[in-house]
Structures are given as C-alpha cells and as structure tokens.
Design a protein around this motif. Sequence first.
Motif, PDB file in Angstrom:
ATOM      1  N   LYS A   1       0.816  -1.215   0.000  1.00  0.00           N
ATOM      2  CA  LYS A   1       0.000   0.000   0.000  1.00  0.00           C
ATOM      3  C   LYS A   1       0.852   1.269   0.000  1.00  0.00           C
ATOM      4  N   GLY A   2       1.803   1.338   0.927  1.00  0.00           N
ATOM      5  CA  GLY A   2       2.617   2.538   1.034  1.00  0.00           C
ATOM      6  C   GLY A   2       3.431   2.812  -0.211  1.00  0.00           C
ATOM      7  N   THR A   3       4.052   1.782  -0.749  1.00  0.00           N
ATOM      8  CA  THR A   3       4.870   1.923  -1.957  1.00  0.00           C
ATOM      9  C   THR A   3       4.046   2.436  -3.126  1.00  0.00           C
ATOM     10  N   GLN A   4       2.884   1.830  -3.345  1.00  0.00           N
ATOM     11  CA  GLN A   4       2.050   2.227  -4.477  1.00  0.00           C
ATOM     12  C   GLN A   4       1.421   3.602  -4.261  1.00  0.00           C
ATOM     13  N   CYS A   5       1.063   3.924  -3.023  1.00  0.00           N
ATOM     14  CA  CYS A   5       0.463   5.226  -2.753  1.00  0.00           C
ATOM     15  C   CYS A   5       1.439   6.365  -3.052  1.00  0.00           C
ATOM     16  N   LYS A   6       2.698   6.175  -2.756  1.00  0.00           N
ATOM     17  CA  LYS A   6       3.701   7.206  -3.061  1.00  0.00           C
ATOM     18  C   LYS A   6       3.760   7.458  -4.564  1.00  0.00           C
ATOM     19  N   LYS A   7       3.678   6.394  -5.341  1.00  0.00           N
ATOM     20  CA  LYS A   7       3.732   6.526  -6.790  1.00  0.00           C
ATOM     21  C   LYS A   7       2.456   7.186  -7.332  1.00  0.00           C
ATOM     22  N   ILE A   8       1.312   6.800  -6.759  1.00  0.00           N
ATOM     23  CA  ILE A   8       0.038   7.396  -7.178  1.00  0.00           C
ATOM     24  C   ILE A   8       0.027   8.891  -6.860  1.00  0.00           C
ATOM     25  N   ALA A   9       0.433   9.235  -5.647  1.00  0.00           N
ATOM     26  CA  ALA A   9       0.429  10.634  -5.226  1.00  0.00           C
ATOM     27  C   ALA A   9       1.299  11.483  -6.141  1.00  0.00           C
ATOM     28  N   GLN A  10       2.458  10.958  -6.491  1.00  0.00           N
ATOM     29  CA  GLN A  10       3.389  11.702  -7.333  1.00  0.00           C
ATOM     30  C   GLN A  10       2.821  11.908  -8.736  1.00  0.00           C
ATOM     31  N   GLN A  11       2.220  10.895  -9.305  1.00  0.00           N
ATOM     32  CA  GLN A  11       1.750  10.969 -10.682  1.00  0.00           C
ATOM     33  C   GLN A  11       0.395  11.651 -10.837  1.00  0.00           C
ATOM     34  N   PHE A  12      -0.485  11.490  -9.837  1.00  0.00           N
ATOM     35  CA  PHE A  12      -1.855  11.975 -10.005  1.00  0.00           C
ATOM     36  C   PHE A  12      -2.235  13.125  -9.073  1.00  0.00           C
ATOM     37  N   GLY A  13      -1.289  13.626  -8.291  1.00  0.00           N
ATOM     38  CA  GLY A  13      -1.524  14.834  -7.511  1.00  0.00           C
ATOM     39  C   GLY A  13      -2.332  14.679  -6.238  1.00  0.00           C
ATOM     40  N   TYR A  14      -2.383  13.473  -5.704  1.00  0.00           N
ATOM     41  CA  TYR A  14      -3.091  13.240  -4.447  1.00  0.00           C
ATOM     42  C   TYR A  14      -2.177  13.531  -3.259  1.00  0.00           C
ATOM     43  N   THR A  15      -2.782  13.912  -2.142  1.00  0.00           N
ATOM     44  CA  THR A  15      -2.068  13.940  -0.872  1.00  0.00           C
ATOM     45  C   THR A  15      -2.219  12.564  -0.235  1.00  0.00           C
ATOM     46  N   HIS A  16      -1.089  11.944   0.056  1.00  0.00           N
ATOM     47  CA  HIS A  16      -1.095  10.584   0.609  1.00  0.00           C
ATOM     48  C   HIS A  16      -1.119  10.648   2.131  1.00  0.00           C
ATOM     49  N   LEU A  17      -2.157  10.074   2.720  1.00  0.00           N
ATOM     50  CA  LEU A  17      -2.246   9.960   4.179  1.00  0.00           C
ATOM     51  C   LEU A  17      -2.212   8.486   4.547  1.00  0.00           C
ATOM     52  N   SER A  18      -1.197   8.090   5.285  1.00  0.00           N
ATOM     53  CA  SER A  18      -1.055   6.710   5.722  1.00  0.00           C
ATOM     54  C   SER A  18      -1.543   6.593   7.158  1.00  0.00           C
ATOM     55  N   VAL A  19      -2.590   5.799   7.361  1.00  0.00           N
ATOM     56  CA  VAL A  19      -3.108   5.613   8.720  1.00  0.00           C
ATOM     57  C   VAL A  19      -2.022   5.018   9.610  1.00  0.00           C
ATOM     58  N   GLY A  20      -1.300   4.028   9.089  1.00  0.00           N
ATOM     59  CA  GLY A  20      -0.236   3.413   9.871  1.00  0.00           C
ATOM     60  C   GLY A  20       0.819   4.417  10.297  1.00  0.00           C
ATOM     61  N   GLU A  21       1.211   5.301   9.372  1.00  0.00           N
ATOM     62  CA  GLU A  21       2.229   6.303   9.684  1.00  0.00           C
ATOM     63  C   GLU A  21       1.709   7.318  10.696  1.00  0.00           C
ATOM     64  N   LEU A  22       0.446   7.716  10.564  1.00  0.00           N
ATOM     65  CA  LEU A  22      -0.141   8.642  11.532  1.00  0.00           C
ATOM     66  C   LEU A  22      -0.170   8.032  12.933  1.00  0.00           C
ATOM     67  N   LEU A  23      -0.477   6.747  12.991  1.00  0.00           N
ATOM     68  CA  LEU A  23      -0.488   6.064  14.291  1.00  0.00           C
ATOM     69  C   LEU A  23       0.925   5.997  14.876  1.00  0.00           C
TER      70      LEU A  23
END
Length: 216
Positions: free
Chosen positions: A30-52
């Motif tokens: 999840k984390g690996t792919q979310c970083k790539k998605i955020a970079q390419q499609f302009g999303y802000t990536h929020l990781s619940v695990g990282e926030l915890l």
Amino acid sequence: MDLHKEGDRGSAKQKKVKIVFVIGGPGSGKGTQCKKIAQQFGYTHLSVGELLRQEISSGSETGSMIQKIMKEGKLVPTDVTVRLLQQPMQGINNDKFLIDGFPRNEENVRVFESLTKIEPEFVLYLDCPQDEMERRLLSRNEGRDDDNIETIRKRFKVFMESTLPAIEYYESKGKIRKVDAGKSIDEIFESIKVIFSQGKDNKVPPSRYKCKCLIL
C-alpha cells in the motif's frame, strides 16, 4: 469530522474533497504504491499506519495506548483513527486525498462517512497472496515493532476477520477496484495507472474479487 475550513479572517469555506481509500493486507504494498500514485496523479497521501506511529513517537498517552494495541496485532479504536485523519485533511491545501490502510473494519466505514458525509470515489484493493505478504514483511527490515512473525500472523487474521467485511460493503456499492498485488512494483503500478487515469468516470468492471489471503 468537519471539512469546513475556517480561515484566519473568520470566513468559512466548504472544502469539497475527493477521497480514494487504499486497502490491502499487511505487506501488500500500500505505502509503496500510494507514493507513486500521489506523485503521478496529484493526491495527498495519508497513511493511517504512519499517523499512528507518529502519535506513538510523540510520547502521548494516546500514543502509548496505540502502541500496546498494535503490538497485539489489534485494531486501534475508530474514534482515534478518524481524529488522526481529520487533522491533516483540514490543514492541507489539496482536495484529493489518498488514504492508505483505511477503513480497517465496518465501524471505520460508518464513523467516517457519518462524520464527513463523504463516500470514497472508489476503493483500491491490493489483493496479495499471504505467503508473499509475509515474505515482504519479514524482509523489509524497517525496525517496526509489529514486523515479527507472531504479530504479522495476528495482523493477517485481523485483516481477514475485520477488513474483508468492509471490502464486501464497498463491493456491494460497485466501488472496489482490485489489482493483483503479488506482482512486481512496476507491474502493479501499471494496473493502478489504468484505474486512476479514468478518474471518477472509472469504467473498470468491479467484478467479484477472490481474496488470496488465508486465515491462520
């Protein structure tokens, strides 16, 4: 969660947001792919695990409680999780959020949608065989307390028992977009790009998934 932004000048402006949830078992990428998605499609990536984990690092009483729960492989209470998501969503100047590792159970779904009045545009489900997820977790060597075989297997069991019902809920609403997460990072992202390139008018058939996870 109130997504109305209160400005410094006292004005209030509603923040209309687009949310995509990213769900998958522990180690599904999840984390690996979310970083790539955020970079390419302009999303802000929020990781619940990282926030915890950030809350744990803060040394707060809530952080200590979260740490104990995570060591047991259990799910953090919904009100805590939603509150930790609320803060960055209100404070970041973007209207597209990629929320990684959420929802983790049906209660998460109910509370989030009740408080925000928002449903996700769709839910990206990274479906990965359990033996592959276990291999990845044991080899990533990030020093996390929950990356040991005993806790990992508890997390797999919790995922099967708690998160799959949430996936089934979104499947019933035609919102699940499943990709085979047992492939290489680049192969997985190629499949994901097709989904995100079609945006809110996504026409990818949501056909019934077959989870490759196994209850231990």
